[in-house]
Scaffold this motif. Structure first.
Motif, PDB file in Angstrom:
ATOM      1  N   MET A 161      41.151 -21.337  -7.870  1.00 25.01           N
ATOM      2  CA  MET A 161      41.339 -20.297  -6.814  1.00 25.01           C
ATOM      3  C   MET A 161      40.959 -20.871  -5.529  1.00 25.01           C
ATOM      4  SD  MET A 161      37.755 -18.163  -7.354  1.00 25.01           S
ATOM      5  CE  MET A 161      37.712 -17.596  -5.732  1.00 25.01           C
ATOM      6  N   GLY A 162      41.396 -20.078  -4.274  1.00 27.10           N
ATOM      7  CA  GLY A 162      41.195 -20.634  -2.878  1.00 27.10           C
ATOM      8  C   GLY A 162      40.484 -19.325  -2.226  1.00 27.10           C
ATOM      9  N   HIS A 163      41.110 -18.744  -1.226  1.00 29.63           N
ATOM     10  CA  HIS A 163      40.457 -17.901  -0.395  1.00 29.63           C
ATOM     11  C   HIS A 163      38.931 -18.033   0.446  1.00 29.63           C
ATOM     12  CE1 HIS A 163      40.087 -13.872   0.917  1.00 29.63           C
ATOM     13  NE2 HIS A 163      38.985 -13.280  -0.105  1.00 29.63           N
ATOM     14  N   GLU A 164      38.244 -18.472  -0.507  1.00 28.89           N
ATOM     15  CA  GLU A 164      36.700 -18.666   0.152  1.00 28.89           C
ATOM     16  C   GLU A 164      36.543 -19.766   1.182  1.00 28.89           C
ATOM     17  OE1 GLU A 164      33.047 -17.061   0.866  1.00 28.89           O
ATOM     18  OE2 GLU A 164      34.197 -16.275  -1.081  1.00 28.89           O
ATOM     19  N   HIS A 165      37.552 -20.649   1.332  1.00 31.51           N
ATOM     20  CA  HIS A 165      37.149 -21.642   2.224  1.00 31.51           C
ATOM     21  C   HIS A 165      35.960 -22.316   2.173  1.00 31.51           C
ATOM     22  CE1 HIS A 165      40.421 -19.457   5.112  1.00 31.51           C
ATOM     23  NE2 HIS A 165      40.996 -19.718   3.806  1.00 31.51           N
ATOM     24  N   PRO A 166      35.355 -22.715   1.182  1.00 34.53           N
ATOM     25  CA  PRO A 166      33.945 -23.304   1.114  1.00 34.53           C
ATOM     26  C   PRO A 166      33.826 -24.427   1.948  1.00 34.53           C
ATOM     27  CG  PRO A 166      35.283 -23.695  -1.116  1.00 34.53           C
ATOM     28  CD  PRO A 166      35.981 -22.925  -0.234  1.00 34.53           C
ATOM     29  N   ALA A 167      32.494 -24.732   2.258  1.00 39.32           N
ATOM     30  CA  ALA A 167      32.265 -25.843   3.129  1.00 39.32           C
ATOM     31  C   ALA A 167      30.628 -26.058   3.124  1.00 39.32           C
ATOM     32  CB  ALA A 167      32.701 -25.641   4.701  1.00 39.32           C
TER      33      ALA A 167
END
Length: 256
Positions: A161-167
């Motif tokens: 999945m994507g959406h969260e843009h984790p960093a």
């Protein structure tokens, strides 16, 4: 050469994407094409550079993996509303480059920013998967909605999945601060979940080691502190930072 790291048999982090060997699929997420035009409407002017950077990174990822397919996990474009001129032009150019320039097939999983994208995809004969693509135990999904009951069967082994843009936000003893895009890996409902960073160079992301207000309903329900975090720097490499709960313990809120 882009950094890479095998995280299990047949699944490899390559640059800002994940390569699934058994499917020949390179998965990427959150391109947000046209973001510069959206910023300009708010009075913030920057050169339209991210489409060129995205194309360069994708070319390297496809070349190094030998992928025959690219699956985009949503948010190809940025605006929620109709397709802007920049989005239409740059999205079409990028998808043509993938199909004709690199010779890969392309599929798009619908994200929350992908309204009005259908006409362009139909014109280019690119499938739009809504709400997910499920193939050989791998579920490709954007992540802005709860997991669908239909299709969430026993044969789902891995959710990408994507959406969260984790960093991950880092700060050293002299006060220098660095923010790195990150890939997350953990468990949810007995399924392995892999969260991809944003491919857009203009989307810095959610700081998972200090930020607790997550965007995705899937991650809000999951035990996010038990997820592993892999920081990605396209020049320096991929770094295993261990469990998020330890990163949060090491991150003093007063520093941020």
């Amino acid at each position: 050469m882009l950094p890479s790291l095998s995280i299990s048999k047949g699944i490899e982090i390559v640059g800002l994407g994940v390569y699934i060997a058994k499917l020949g699929v390179l998965a990427v997420a959150d391109l947000h094409i046209g973001y510069e035009e959206a910023l300009a409407e708010e009075g913030v002017y920057i050169p339209p550079v991210q489409s060129t950077e995205i194309r360069s990174v994708l070319e390297s990822m496809v070349g190094e993996t030998g992928a025959s397919r690219v699956v985009i996990l949503g948010d190809v474009k940025h605006e929620f509303g109709d397709v802007t001129r920049q989005e239409w032009r740059e999205t079409g150019e990028l998808l043509s480059f993938l199909k004709e320039g690199l010779g890969v097939s392309v599929e798009v999983v619908r994200g929350n920013h992908d309204n009005y994208l259908i006409a362009l995809l139909k014109k280019m004969n690119i499938p739009l998967r809504d709400p997910y693509l499920l193939e050989e135990g791998i579920m490709f999904i954007h992540g802005h909605k709860p997991l669908p009951v239909e299709g969430f069967a026993e044969d789902v082994e891995v959710i990408l999945m994507g959406h969260e843009h984790p960093a991950i936000a880092l700060r050293d003893e002299v006060g220098a601060r660095l923010k790195l895009k990150a890939l997350l890996e953990g468990q949810y409902m007995d399924k392995r979940v892999i969260v991809l960073p944003a491919l857009s160079p203009l989307m810095p992301g959610t700081e998972v080691n200090v930020e607790r207000n997550l965007l995705s309903p899937i991650l809000r329900e999951a035990d996010i502190e038990s997820f592993k975090a892999y920081a990605v720097d396209l020049e320096a490499g991929v770094f295993d930072f261990g469990l998020i709960k330890y990163l949060r313990l090491a991150s003093s809120p007063s520093l941020y």
